[in-house]
Design a protein around this motif. Structure first.
Motif, PDB file in Angstrom:
ATOM      1  N   LYS A 124       0.831  -1.205   0.000  1.00 15.41           N
ATOM      2  CA  LYS A 124       0.000   0.000   0.000  1.00 15.41           C
ATOM      3  C   LYS A 124       0.865   1.254   0.000  1.00 15.41           C
ATOM      4  O   LYS A 124       0.562   2.236  -0.693  1.00 15.41           O
ATOM      5  N   ALA A 125       1.975   1.227   0.761  1.00 14.40           N
ATOM      6  CA  ALA A 125       2.887   2.373   0.806  1.00 14.40           C
ATOM      7  C   ALA A 125       3.551   2.592  -0.546  1.00 14.40           C
ATOM      8  O   ALA A 125       3.732   3.739  -0.982  1.00 14.40           O
ATOM      9  N   ILE A 126       3.921   1.505  -1.224  1.00 16.25           N
ATOM     10  CA  ILE A 126       4.525   1.630  -2.558  1.00 16.25           C
ATOM     11  C   ILE A 126       3.538   2.262  -3.529  1.00 16.25           C
ATOM     12  O   ILE A 126       3.884   3.172  -4.298  1.00 16.25           O
ATOM     13  N   GLU A 127       2.314   1.794  -3.515  1.00 12.33           N
ATOM     14  CA  GLU A 127       1.301   2.343  -4.426  1.00 12.33           C
ATOM     15  C   GLU A 127       1.122   3.841  -4.216  1.00 12.33           C
ATOM     16  O   GLU A 127       1.009   4.609  -5.179  1.00 12.33           O
ATOM     17  N   ALA A 128       1.069   4.261  -2.948  1.00 17.91           N
ATOM     18  CA  ALA A 128       0.883   5.678  -2.654  1.00 17.91           C
ATOM     19  C   ALA A 128       2.081   6.508  -3.133  1.00 17.91           C
ATOM     20  O   ALA A 128       1.923   7.609  -3.676  1.00 17.91           O
ATOM     21  N   TYR A 129       3.276   5.981  -2.937  1.00 11.53           N
ATOM     22  CA  TYR A 129       4.498   6.654  -3.389  1.00 11.53           C
ATOM     23  C   TYR A 129       4.548   6.734  -4.910  1.00 11.53           C
ATOM     24  O   TYR A 129       4.790   7.810  -5.492  1.00 11.53           O
ATOM     25  N   TYR A 130       4.295   5.629  -5.559  1.00 10.82           N
ATOM     26  CA  TYR A 130       4.328   5.599  -7.021  1.00 10.82           C
ATOM     27  C   TYR A 130       3.276   6.516  -7.637  1.00 10.82           C
ATOM     28  O   TYR A 130       3.475   7.087  -8.717  1.00 10.82           O
ATOM     29  N   ALA A 131       2.147   6.653  -6.977  1.00 14.32           N
ATOM     30  CA  ALA A 131       1.076   7.507  -7.511  1.00 14.32           C
ATOM     31  C   ALA A 131       1.525   8.963  -7.598  1.00 14.32           C
ATOM     32  O   ALA A 131       1.004   9.732  -8.415  1.00 14.32           O
ATOM     33  N   VAL A 132       2.491   9.347  -6.784  1.00  8.32           N
ATOM     34  CA  VAL A 132       3.034  10.708  -6.824  1.00  8.32           C
ATOM     35  C   VAL A 132       4.283  10.780  -7.698  1.00  8.32           C
ATOM     36  O   VAL A 132       4.434  11.688  -8.523  1.00  8.32           O
ATOM     37  N   LEU A 133       5.189   9.811  -7.542  1.00  2.60           N
ATOM     38  CA  LEU A 133       6.469   9.845  -8.259  1.00  2.60           C
ATOM     39  C   LEU A 133       6.331   9.565  -9.754  1.00  2.60           C
ATOM     40  O   LEU A 133       6.842  10.326 -10.591  1.00  2.60           O
ATOM     41  N   LEU A 134       5.705   8.459 -10.094  1.00  2.00           N
ATOM     42  CA  LEU A 134       5.786   7.965 -11.470  1.00  2.00           C
ATOM     43  C   LEU A 134       5.148   8.886 -12.508  1.00  2.00           C
ATOM     44  O   LEU A 134       5.693   9.003 -13.625  1.00  2.00           O
ATOM     45  N   PRO A 135       4.033   9.573 -12.219  1.00  2.00           N
ATOM     46  CA  PRO A 135       3.526  10.513 -13.235  1.00  2.00           C
ATOM     47  C   PRO A 135       4.526  11.604 -13.605  1.00  2.00           C
ATOM     48  O   PRO A 135       4.460  12.146 -14.717  1.00  2.00           O
ATOM     49  N   LYS A 136       5.461  11.908 -12.712  1.00  2.00           N
ATOM     50  CA  LYS A 136       6.493  12.893 -13.024  1.00  2.00           C
ATOM     51  C   LYS A 136       7.521  12.339 -14.014  1.00  2.00           C
ATOM     52  O   LYS A 136       8.187  13.096 -14.723  1.00  2.00           O
ATOM     53  N   LEU A 137       7.657  11.007 -14.060  1.00  8.97           N
ATOM     54  CA  LEU A 137       8.684  10.365 -14.884  1.00  8.97           C
ATOM     55  C   LEU A 137       8.159   9.904 -16.237  1.00  8.97           C
ATOM     56  O   LEU A 137       8.933   9.769 -17.188  1.00  8.97           O
ATOM     57  N   VAL A 138       6.878   9.650 -16.308  1.00 10.59           N
ATOM     58  CA  VAL A 138       6.257   9.117 -17.528  1.00 10.59           C
ATOM     59  C   VAL A 138       6.578   9.957 -18.767  1.00 10.59           C
ATOM     60  O   VAL A 138       6.885   9.401 -19.844  1.00 10.59           O
ATOM     61  N   PRO A 139       6.538  11.294 -18.706  1.00 14.10           N
ATOM     62  CA  PRO A 139       6.791  12.083 -19.925  1.00 14.10           C
ATOM     63  C   PRO A 139       8.187  11.919 -20.500  1.00 14.10           C
ATOM     64  O   PRO A 139       8.427  12.315 -21.662  1.00 14.10           O
ATOM     65  N   TYR A 140       9.121  11.357 -19.742  1.00 17.89           N
ATOM     66  CA  TYR A 140      10.490  11.212 -20.229  1.00 17.89           C
ATOM     67  C   TYR A 140      10.694   9.951 -21.063  1.00 17.89           C
ATOM     68  O   TYR A 140      11.781   9.741 -21.613  1.00 17.89           O
ATOM     69  N   GLN A 141       9.678   9.117 -21.175  1.00 19.08           N
ATOM     70  CA  GLN A 141       9.802   7.888 -21.959  1.00 19.08           C
ATOM     71  C   GLN A 141      10.097   8.196 -23.427  1.00 19.08           C
ATOM     72  O   GLN A 141       9.609   9.187 -23.983  1.00 19.08           O
ATOM     73  N   LEU A 142      10.851   7.324 -24.047  1.00 18.57           N
ATOM     74  CA  LEU A 142      11.145   7.467 -25.472  1.00 18.57           C
ATOM     75  C   LEU A 142       9.851   7.497 -26.278  1.00 18.57           C
ATOM     76  O   LEU A 142       9.736   8.223 -27.272  1.00 18.57           O
ATOM     77  N   THR A 143       8.878   6.726 -25.824  1.00 19.89           N
ATOM     78  CA  THR A 143       7.581   6.652 -26.514  1.00 19.89           C
ATOM     79  C   THR A 143       6.779   7.943 -26.382  1.00 19.89           C
ATOM     80  O   THR A 143       5.784   8.130 -27.092  1.00 19.89           O
TER      81      THR A 143
END
Length: 587
Positions: A124-143
């Motif tokens: 549950k803690a990972i999900e909450a952390y990822y919900a904030v962190l990962l959207p910041k990283l998604v735009p950097y994908q090659l795709t």
């Protein structure tokens, strides 16, 4: 653009060999990111890799940080603007010689917590952390038009566990955010690869090593054959140096020998040089090694004997590996590296001093409890914790001992130091002479760093402070006040330097330095005992015994005009001045 993993790596259907370097943005001043990345490009590399430490970005549960050294998006933007591809490792656990392997210590407030598992609270803690962190990283994908090629699922999990369901769950969460490939990294041993890799053959398995490329890659190739797949070979961590621990010699690796092993690796596959530049463990973030019955904290400097020094100067190893890249990769574009500028400030006198005992009640509100509590139960992650109680005289002497405490504990009776205990000494009896009807007992406990790798990741010693209690003969003492000293900028601002300085006690020292312009420098710590230093509220690290006797203070932390330096010296040594150096001080 598209990135494919077949029998080789392909970008837009063209095969590519990845030559990457590890740069931890959080171990460098942001003002040094550009120069470091430019020197990575000059080396002939085409990619940068970094871990993402959870405990930096979510230092308190539900409170997130993405500024200063935690400004990951600015770092990634800088990298891709320089044309570097990116490998990201945002797995919950990173190792990296970083406190608790990057896991946030607030997880340990839950007595049932089991990290790196299917424990419901952990997931549950990972999900909450990822919900904030990962959207910041998604735009950097090659795709998405960026340069991000791959994302790590877990880190060297085969050296810890075998839970394939846990790995699959992690991969599933990441796949809801990313559409670039996922990967794992483990040691090049069958058991480690089988334990740490996913059952999903679409997730790339890579290996970590520092030598014997043929043997390590043979193990990876055998793993692929057992699964009926053909994938490119990559060393995700080529260990070109090593970390160091307090009181032990610096570990060095010969440049020529290192370059020869890099050549063997490049002849067979892709490489990520760990580290390209090591940097500094700012704050209290250093990790801790398992040393059998005891733990072995790592030092503030994370120089790692890497291609660039802690302060960014290219080394002989840089030149040797650049030459190998020129000879092995004809398409590599190499250049001369950029050199940093280091100066020595003038010696500065101490302007103010005050004892911790004189200001502790202003710095923090104590938590009272009938028995002693560890740091994590108080919502504290790092730093120092002072335990206070009152002893009633029933005899002229009292014999006390601490049950389950760590890591380093200083005993004070009515502000007089009577003992210092470290690791295996904790639990030994301390005899106190009680001359008054009531005496104040203070125990100052320092968290020296949590283990970042191995079985002790889940050991009781990961919880810091006094876990059991303090025995007076066979009775546990009660009625404790707990003073949490994480030494945040807010706490430092509450120090009243007009109060009393008590000889032989832990003290704060303030030095004002006027600068015409900010510069990089080294603080000479040889005349100091043990403690930490702050520059304009920025925690630049711990100092103690060797092998490194400096603290690197980048220009980023200084400002034009007046600068406030605060030294917290715990050993009772009187600090009268600070000296600086243009060169590192290594014993």
């Amino acid at each position: 653009m598209k990135f494919d993993i077949k029998e080789e790596f392909y970008i837009d259907d063209q095969p590519i060999r990845l030559i990457s370097g590890a740069v931890h943005y959080y171990r460098l001043a942001p003002s040094e990111w550009q120069m470091t990345l430019q020197n990575l490009v000059a080396l002939g590399a085409n990619c940068v890799e970094t871990y993402v430490p959870w405990n930096l970005h979510e230092p308190k549960k539900g409170a997130f940080c993405f500024t200063g050294i935690a400004d990951i998006t600015s770092f990634l933007t800088m990298a891709q603007d320089l044309g570097l591809y990116i490998i990201l490792r945002p797995s919950p656990y990173i190792c990296a010689e970083w406190d608790f392997g990057g896991l946030p210590a607030w997880l340990l407030a839950d007595d049932s917590m089991r990290i790196r598992s299917q424990h419901a609270g952990y997931l549950k803690a990972i999900e909450a952390y990822y919900a904030v962190l990962l959207p910041k990283l998604v735009p950097y994908q090659l795709t998405k038009g960026g340069k991000l090629l791959m994302v790590q699922v877990e880190n060297e999990y085969g050296s810890f566990g075998t839970d394939q369901q846990y790995l699959s769950w992690l991969a599933g969460v990441l796949a809801t955010y990313f559409d670039v490939p996922l990967f794992t990294s483990d040691g090049g041993v069958e058991k480690l690869l089988e334990g740490g890799t996913s059952s999903d053959n679409q997730i790339l398995a890579t290996v970590n090593f520092g030598s014997d490329a043929s043997g390590q890659f043979a193990a990876l190739r055998a793993y692929q054959h057992r699964r009926g797949i053909d994938r490119p070979l990559m060393c995700m961590e080529f260990w070109d140096g090593w970390f160091s621990n307090w009181g032990k010699p610096i570990i060095r690796r010969d440049a020529t020998e290192t370059a020869a092993e890099v050549r063997k690796t490049l002849k067979q596959g892709s490489i990520n040089l760990y580290m390209f530049r090591g940097g500094t463990n700012f704050g209290f973030y250093n990790g801790c090694s398992d040393a059998g019955d005891i733990n072995d904290p790592q030092i503030t400097s994370y120089d790692y004997d890497a291609l660039l020094t802690e302060w960014g100067t290219p080394t002989e190893k840089y030149d040797a590996i650049q030459k190998v890249i020129q000879e092995e990769v004809s398409s590599a574009d190499t250049k001369a590296p950029i050199l940093p500028n280091i100066v020595a400030f003038d010696t500065q006198p101490v302007h103010d001093a005050v004892s911790l005992f004189s200001v502790i009640d202003e710095m923090c509100v104590p938590v009272r409890n009938d028995y002693s509590l560890p740091m994590e139960k108080l919502g504290q992650q790092f730093g120092y914790l002072l335990y206070r109680t009152v002893l009633k005289k029933t005899a002229s002497h009292s014999t006390l001992k601490i049950v389950e405490g760590g890591d380093r504990i200083q005993w004070y009776l009515d502000h007089e130091r009577v003992a210092t205990q470290y690791q295996e000494q904790i639990g030994e009896s301390v005899s106190l002479h009680l001359s008054k009807p009531y005496s104040q007992l203070d125990l100052l406990v320092e968290n020296m760093g949590r283990n970042n790798y191995g079985p002790k990741l889940i050991a009781p010693t990961q919880r810091k402070g006094i876990r059991g209690g303090v025995l007076d003969d066979n009775q546990y003492l009660s009625d404790w006040q707990h003073y949490s000293l994480e030494l945040s900028p807010e706490q430092l601002q509450k120090i009243d330097f007009g109060k009393e300085t008590l000889s032989g006690t832990p003290c704060f020292y303030r030095i004002w330095i006027h600068l015409d312009k900010p510069e990089n420098t080294f603080l000479d710590c040889r005349t100091l005992g043990k403690g930490v230093v702050f520059v304009n509220g920025h925690h630049i690290g711990r100092y103690w015994q060797g092998p490194v006797r400096h603290l690197y203070a980048p220009a980023y932390f200084w400002q034009q005009g007046d600068n406030e330096v605060i030294v917290f010296e715990t050993e009772g040594i009187q600090v009268t001045e600070l000296t600086f150096s243009q060169t590192p001080i290594i014993e």
